[in-house]
Write a protein that holds these residues in place. Structure first.
Motif, mmCIF file in Angstrom:
data_model
loop_
_atom_site.group_PDB
_atom_site.id
_atom_site.type_symbol
_atom_site.label_atom_id
_atom_site.label_comp_id
_atom_site.label_asym_id
_atom_site.label_seq_id
_atom_site.Cartn_x
_atom_site.Cartn_y
_atom_site.Cartn_z
ATOM 1 N N ASP A 1 0.924 -1.162 -0.029
ATOM 2 C CA ASP A 1 -0.092 0.180 0.144
ATOM 3 C C ASP A 1 0.994 1.190 -0.246
ATOM 4 N N VAL A 2 0.298 2.163 -0.719
ATOM 5 C CA VAL A 2 1.352 3.650 -0.622
ATOM 6 C C VAL A 2 0.323 4.723 -0.107
ATOM 7 N N VAL A 3 1.001 5.775 0.324
ATOM 8 C CA VAL A 3 0.402 6.873 0.781
ATOM 9 C C VAL A 3 0.868 8.225 -0.057
ATOM 10 N N LEU A 4 -0.243 8.829 -0.794
ATOM 11 C CA LEU A 4 -0.018 9.761 -1.512
ATOM 12 C C LEU A 4 0.369 11.212 -0.927
ATOM 13 N N GLU A 5 0.791 12.127 -1.435
ATOM 14 C CA GLU A 5 1.200 13.387 -0.643
ATOM 15 C C GLU A 5 -0.023 14.085 -0.128
ATOM 16 N N THR A 6 -1.016 13.673 -0.598
ATOM 17 C CA THR A 6 -2.271 14.302 0.073
ATOM 18 C C THR A 6 -2.682 13.735 1.279
ATOM 19 N N GLY A 7 -1.924 12.579 1.631
ATOM 20 C CA GLY A 7 -2.198 11.806 2.829
ATOM 21 C C GLY A 7 -3.177 10.474 2.726
ATOM 22 N N GLU A 8 -3.652 10.368 1.495
ATOM 23 C CA GLU A 8 -4.423 9.395 1.102
ATOM 24 C C GLU A 8 -3.872 8.094 0.899
ATOM 25 N N THR A 9 -4.539 6.893 1.550
ATOM 26 C CA THR A 9 -3.790 5.682 1.259
ATOM 27 C C THR A 9 -4.522 5.006 0.148
ATOM 28 N N ILE A 10 -3.399 4.484 -0.695
ATOM 29 C CA ILE A 10 -4.177 3.678 -1.934
ATOM 30 C C ILE A 10 -3.684 2.243 -1.819
ATOM 31 N N TYR A 11 -4.731 1.376 -1.412
ATOM 32 C CA TYR A 11 -4.513 0.043 -1.152
ATOM 33 C C TYR A 11 -4.222 -0.877 -2.549
ATOM 34 N N SER A 12 -2.991 -1.684 -2.274
ATOM 35 C CA SER A 12 -2.763 -2.501 -3.643
ATOM 36 C C SER A 12 -3.811 -3.306 -4.027
ATOM 37 N N ALA A 13 -4.424 -4.010 -2.974
ATOM 38 C CA ALA A 13 -5.725 -4.758 -3.410
ATOM 39 C C ALA A 13 -6.658 -4.308 -4.386
#
Length: 313
Positions: free
Chosen positions: A182-194
């Motif tokens: 999973d990664v966290v964008l500069e906006t603070g939003e987490t994008i889940y790999s799944a």
């Protein structure tokens, strides 16, 4: 993954079949080749293929009968002449290391690469991030092992357009998502790999058995396998000879595949008593028990790709 049969005979070479050797070509998976057994003149057989000895990464020996190992010294030597530098790992029963080292020493053979020896025993003999190889003893007249090669689950394909639409920039973050992180964008939003990858795919399972009579461990190693390679030294009419010689019939091999709920069976280690015009009958007898049965001839190739199995012509 492809299986390339270099020798499919039993006991000694014949005009139709060389002694035992099977190349598992993992060129897409890891850029290498694994060899299972190395009977006399295996390197001669390789000359008629596209296989490069320097690409052979591992050799798995089922047992120490000559028709399964007499090709090793020559192949090991030629691998040096052909530019082999990477470590070669050889798996096999007790005594294999001392035989190879004594042969190389007595013949003054110098290798340009190191060899790692792994003494086979029941259990896991190799594991990395891609594969697990398990060994179990079979029922032959000397110590003999079968090997079960399990490819670990494959990460699902990255749905790039979906990830980009969610605000993931092109670059390293896409790679992390593809690897299951999973990664966290500069906006603070987490994008889940799944959420941006396709479902995980099951890897393949291939079972390669050495010489053996019908036994429980053969079934255990073959459980649910995509492909089982089983010897068929005898047929239904010569079944009374099979067990006494530590071998199996074509029908017994088919029984193993059936009891193991395997998907495909390839018969090899065919006795020279069976002439080319006998092969159709051997196949018919086995298919009466397990329909998805094939018989390998020398140089036969079988491919397993995306869960689809086929005999390459």
């Amino acid at each position: 993954m492809e299986l390339h049969f270099l020798g499919t005979g039993a006991g000694m070479p014949s005009k139709e079949r060389n002694t035992s050797a099977i190349a598992m070509k993992l060129l897409d998976e890891r850029g290498t080749v694994w060899l299972f057994d190395c009977g006399e003149a295996t390197q001669h057989q390789i000359l008629h293929t596209s296989i490069k000895p320097r690409k052979i990464e591992k050799i798995f020996i089922t047992h120490l009968h000559g028709d399964h190992v007499f090709g090793l010294p020559g192949l090991l030597s030629s691998r040096s002449f052909l530019g082999g530098e990477d470590t070669l790992t050889i798996y096999g029963p007790t005594g294999l290391k001392s035989w190879i080292e004594a042969t190389l020493a007595l013949t003054g053979t110098h290798l340009t690469y190191p060899i790692d020896y792994v003494e086979a025993a029941e259990g896991i003999v190799f594991e990395d991030e891609q594969f697990i190889v398990r060994a179990m003893p079979l029922a032959h007249v000397i110590t003999c092992y079968g090997y079960r090669i399990e490819q670990k689950p494959l990460l699902g394909e990255l749905l790039v357009e979906k990830a980009l639409a969610l605000g993931v920039p092109k670059g390293p973050l896409l790679g992390k998502l593809k690897q299951g992180h999973d990664v966290v964008l500069e906006t603070g939003e987490t994008i889940y790999s799944a959420n941006v990858t396709a479902p995980v795919k099951e890897g393949f399972v291939v079972t390669i058995l050495g010489d053996t009579k019908l036994c429980d461990n053969a079934v255990r190693l073959a459980e649910g396998a995509d492909v089982v390679v089983h010897e068929a030294t005898f047929d239904a009419e010569t079944a009374h000879l099979a067990a006494s010689y530590g071998h199996a019939t074509n029908v017994e091999a088919a029984t193993v595949a059936k009891e193991a709920h395997a998907k495909n069976l390839i018969l090899n280690h065919i006795s020279a008593r069976f002439l080319p015009n006998d092969i159709a009958k051997l196949l018919q007898q086995a298919r009466a028990v397990f329909p998805s049965t094939y018989i390998a001839n020398d140089y036969a190739q079988f491919e397993l790709r995306n869960q689809e199995f086929k005999h390459l012509e």
